[in-house]
Design a protein around this motif. Structure first.
Motif, mmCIF file in Angstrom:
data_model
loop_
_atom_site.group_PDB
_atom_site.id
_atom_site.type_symbol
_atom_site.label_atom_id
_atom_site.label_comp_id
_atom_site.label_asym_id
_atom_site.label_seq_id
_atom_site.Cartn_x
_atom_site.Cartn_y
_atom_site.Cartn_z
ATOM 1 N N PRO A 46 3.594 -8.674 -6.524
ATOM 2 C CA PRO A 46 3.565 -8.027 -5.371
ATOM 3 C C PRO A 46 2.988 -9.298 -4.352
ATOM 4 O O PRO A 46 1.219 -9.163 -4.614
ATOM 5 C CB PRO A 46 2.939 -5.982 -5.601
ATOM 6 C CG PRO A 46 2.161 -6.639 -6.870
ATOM 7 C CD PRO A 46 2.785 -7.369 -7.286
ATOM 8 N N GLU A 47 3.322 -8.831 -2.988
ATOM 9 C CA GLU A 47 2.515 -9.212 -1.989
ATOM 10 C C GLU A 47 3.077 -9.187 -0.836
ATOM 11 O O GLU A 47 4.302 -8.953 -0.823
ATOM 12 C CB GLU A 47 2.860 -11.499 -2.409
ATOM 13 C CG GLU A 47 3.886 -11.785 -1.442
ATOM 14 C CD GLU A 47 4.140 -13.174 -1.760
ATOM 15 O OE1 GLU A 47 2.971 -13.734 -1.469
ATOM 16 O OE2 GLU A 47 4.941 -13.426 -2.235
ATOM 17 N N GLU A 48 2.070 -8.780 0.213
ATOM 18 C CA GLU A 48 2.575 -8.520 1.432
ATOM 19 C C GLU A 48 2.849 -9.586 2.532
ATOM 20 O O GLU A 48 1.278 -10.690 2.710
ATOM 21 C CB GLU A 48 1.721 -7.715 2.435
ATOM 22 C CG GLU A 48 1.748 -7.670 3.490
ATOM 23 C CD GLU A 48 0.569 -6.453 4.146
ATOM 24 O OE1 GLU A 48 0.679 -6.623 5.515
ATOM 25 O OE2 GLU A 48 1.040 -5.554 3.413
ATOM 26 N N ARG A 49 3.676 -9.637 2.541
ATOM 27 C CA ARG A 49 3.701 -11.055 3.684
ATOM 28 C C ARG A 49 5.180 -10.964 5.139
ATOM 29 O O ARG A 49 5.420 -10.360 5.222
ATOM 30 C CB ARG A 49 4.353 -12.356 2.610
ATOM 31 C CG ARG A 49 6.022 -12.459 2.486
ATOM 32 C CD ARG A 49 6.326 -12.714 1.372
ATOM 33 N NE ARG A 49 7.933 -13.170 1.121
ATOM 34 C CZ ARG A 49 8.416 -13.743 -0.124
ATOM 35 N NH1 ARG A 49 7.790 -14.476 -1.093
ATOM 36 N NH2 ARG A 49 9.503 -13.714 -0.336
ATOM 37 N N GLU A 50 5.270 -11.807 5.878
ATOM 38 C CA GLU A 50 5.700 -12.663 6.829
ATOM 39 C C GLU A 50 6.372 -12.116 6.245
ATOM 40 O O GLU A 50 7.231 -13.756 6.141
ATOM 41 C CB GLU A 50 5.322 -13.256 8.215
ATOM 42 C CG GLU A 50 5.636 -13.227 9.635
ATOM 43 C CD GLU A 50 5.327 -13.620 10.405
ATOM 44 O OE1 GLU A 50 6.267 -14.286 10.619
ATOM 45 O OE2 GLU A 50 4.399 -13.793 10.463
ATOM 46 N N ARG A 93 6.310 -6.197 2.420
ATOM 47 C CA ARG A 93 5.904 -6.039 0.793
ATOM 48 C C ARG A 93 6.982 -6.585 -0.194
ATOM 49 O O ARG A 93 7.956 -5.896 0.464
ATOM 50 C CB ARG A 93 5.272 -4.917 -0.119
ATOM 51 C CG ARG A 93 3.360 -4.986 0.451
ATOM 52 C CD ARG A 93 3.426 -3.680 -0.496
ATOM 53 N NE ARG A 93 2.900 -3.175 -1.972
ATOM 54 C CZ ARG A 93 2.083 -4.476 -2.376
ATOM 55 N NH1 ARG A 93 1.167 -4.235 -2.439
ATOM 56 N NH2 ARG A 93 2.155 -3.958 -3.918
ATOM 57 N N THR A 94 6.622 -7.846 -1.475
ATOM 58 C CA THR A 94 7.750 -7.418 -2.048
ATOM 59 C C THR A 94 7.543 -8.048 -3.333
ATOM 60 O O THR A 94 6.309 -8.729 -3.552
ATOM 61 C CB THR A 94 8.431 -9.392 -1.584
ATOM 62 O OG1 THR A 94 9.420 -9.645 -2.268
ATOM 63 C CG2 THR A 94 7.936 -10.228 -1.553
ATOM 64 N N HIS A 95 8.404 -7.151 -4.162
ATOM 65 C CA HIS A 95 7.726 -7.589 -5.519
ATOM 66 C C HIS A 95 9.120 -7.068 -6.248
ATOM 67 O O HIS A 95 9.689 -6.344 -5.929
ATOM 68 C CB HIS A 95 7.170 -6.376 -5.898
ATOM 69 C CG HIS A 95 6.488 -6.442 -6.966
ATOM 70 N ND1 HIS A 95 6.051 -4.351 -7.724
ATOM 71 C CD2 HIS A 95 5.828 -7.085 -7.694
ATOM 72 C CE1 HIS A 95 5.770 -4.937 -8.845
ATOM 73 N NE2 HIS A 95 5.553 -6.151 -9.026
ATOM 74 N N GLY A 96 9.696 -8.240 -7.419
ATOM 75 C CA GLY A 96 10.570 -7.986 -8.003
ATOM 76 C C GLY A 96 10.640 -8.559 -9.557
ATOM 77 O O GLY A 96 9.358 -9.381 -9.785
ATOM 78 N N LEU A 97 11.460 -8.928 -10.055
ATOM 79 C CA LEU A 97 12.084 -9.406 -11.414
ATOM 80 C C LEU A 97 13.296 -10.631 -10.790
ATOM 81 O O LEU A 97 14.173 -9.398 -10.357
ATOM 82 C CB LEU A 97 12.072 -8.273 -12.733
ATOM 83 C CG LEU A 97 11.045 -7.993 -12.961
ATOM 84 C CD1 LEU A 97 11.494 -7.087 -14.120
ATOM 85 C CD2 LEU A 97 9.542 -8.089 -13.297
#
Length: 289
Positions: free
Chosen positions: A42-46, A114-118
């Motif tokens: 997971p990370e937060e980004r523009e 936030r973006t997070h996945g597989l």
């Protein structure tokens, strides 16, 4: 219980982000049909075009995208345009050839999210490697689940996913609360578990997050959680033979990969309606021939 093979993640650069790559590994090319396993975030980004996955080709595989957080838009060369959201399964079969892109939705550009996945790839049975490309979206609300388990693909614990794979496939999202436990029976010929966000116990042995444990065939194993944890279970019937892999191409034939790479390099085909960008080859696959 027989020995468990441990596969540790390696950091890889994809676009402008780093991902944790588990498969293929030196000790294990595939688990069931899955021969590629990337964990991003997971990370937060523009949300910006810098983070987009630009048009690129595939052959001989199915891509399987699953988000825990975030949102992206899928486009492909057979005309599919689909918003990808948390909880849904997006299955694209490349077959004889497809190109796709994954971009930030225009309405979210400039926002921090936030973006997070597989992202997984499933190899196709040899008889289906040259099948027609296809795309199928299964919304999150159609995925069978209980308070701990979501059956993303396959049959398990009395539930069956509506996703139609190309061979026997198992993909399960498991969330255990603190003090929770789950027995995993031999649901498929090959199985592995991956700790997405925290450590857990496997048959009484502590397992670090971001590692994959390939489970012994035929054994029932017990997962236990001291703290809340998310684990994914993958597996299925093994591929009918090892595969050659180079860049975004998978095939039982070296020559087929070389030909697909030459086609993309010369003509950037197949093309995606409305897309003008493309990702160049990272080199030459001539060593495969």
């Amino acid at each position: 219980m027989a020995d468990v093979l441990i596969v540790r993640s390696r950091l890889r650069e994809v676009g402008n982000s780093q991902v944790r790559r588990l498969l293929p590994a030196a000790k294990k090319q595939a688990v069931g049909p899955f021969l590629f396993f990337d964990h991003f975030g997971p990370e937060e980004r523009e949300q910006s075009s810098k983070n987009d996955v630009r048009p690129h080709p595939h052959i001989g595989l199915s891509t399987v995208t699953y988000l825990f957080e975030g949102r992206m838009v899928h486009r492909d060369s057979i005309g599919s345009v689909q918003a990808i959201e948390p909880g849904a399964i997006n299955w694209m079969t490349a077959g004889r050839g497809v190109a796709h892109s994954e971009r930030a939705p225009k309405e979210l550009l400039g926002e921090r999210r936030r973006t997070h996945g597989l992202q997984l790839w499933a190899g196709l049975p040899k008889a289906l490697e040259e099948t027609a490309p296809a795309f199928a979206h299964t919304p999150g609300g159609a995925i069978p689940e209980d308070d701990r388990i979501r059956i993303l693909i396959g049959r398990a614990w009395g539930m069956e996913s509506p996703v139609v794979p190309m061979s026997e496939t198992l993909y399960v999202d498991i969330v255990l609360p603190a003090g929770g436990a789950l027995d995993i029976p031999p649901l498929a010929a090959e199985r592995a578990v991956y700790g997405v966000d925290a450590s857990y116990s496997l048959q009484g042995k502590s397992m670090e997050p971001y590692t994959m444990a390939v489970l012994p065939a035929g054994d029932t194993v017990r997962l236990e959680a001291e703290a809340p944890v998310r684990v994914v279970l993958i597996g299925g019937e093994p591929l009918d033979r090892p595969r050659f892999m180079w860049w975004n191409f998978v095939s039982s034939s070296r020559e087929r990969i070389v030909a697909a790479a030459a086609e993309w390099d010369a003509h950037h085909t197949p093309r995606i309606p409305g897309e003008t960008e493309w990702v160049p080859l990272p080199g030459s696959p001539s060593f495969l021939a």
